[in-house]
Design a protein around this motif. Structure first.
Motif: not given
Length: 158
Positions: A80-96
């Motif tokens: 399955a391609i799985v979608l989850r909504c309402g997850v926490q902001r991923p840590l990778v977003d802190n990496d420019p």
């Protein structure tokens, strides 16, 4: 501590461990239970709207119920391609320097996972939507393109 209190604590701990172990593994192709996010009420509202807007097919794969039934999760195909909504902001977003892609007006951060799977999470939206792509769909933006309209209609830009 009373015996009753110990039993309750042990039971709660055991349930928490079992819940954590019952997370979907896209590398195995099994349809095990998926960890359901626990967003606040505002984000849950966006996710409920998204659930209603999701397409019946993603890259030609039919949408199907997963063992975890919730407006916060959806799946297409097997594995399955799985979608989850309402997850926490991923840590990778802190990496420019983190990898990201814009597909049809929706920004996604990209994380390669063990076994060749990819986890993509929306950026700059009032709710985070995570899509896990099995290895066989790695590098294919088709699923993101098929989901873009639903995301844009349901989840406002932050």
């Amino acid at each position: 501590m009373t015996l009753y209190r110990r039993v309750v604590l042990i039971t709660v701990s055991a349930v928490a461990c079992l819940s954590a172990a019952a997370v979907y593994d896209v590398t195995s192709g099994t349809d095990d239970a998926i960890a359901v996010p626990v967003p606040d009420a505002r984000v849950a509202g966006y996710c409920h709207t998204l659930h209603q807007e999701l397409p019946s097919k993603v890259i030609g794969l039919s949408r199907h119920d997963l063992k975890t039934r919730s407006d916060l999760v959806a799946g297409w195909g097997n594995p399955a391609i799985v979608l989850r909504c309402g997850v926490q902001r991923p840590l990778v977003d802190n990496d420019p320097n983190a990898d990201g892609v814009d597909v049809d007006g929706v920004g996604w951060s990209i994380e390669q996972r063990p076994g060749g799977t990819f986890r993509l999470t929306t950026t700059l939206r009032k709710a985070y939507v995570e899509v896990t792509l099995p290895k066989k769909f790695a590098g294919d933006v088709g699923p993101l393109s098929d989901l873009a309209d639903a995301v844009k209609k349901s989840i406002p830009v932050a």
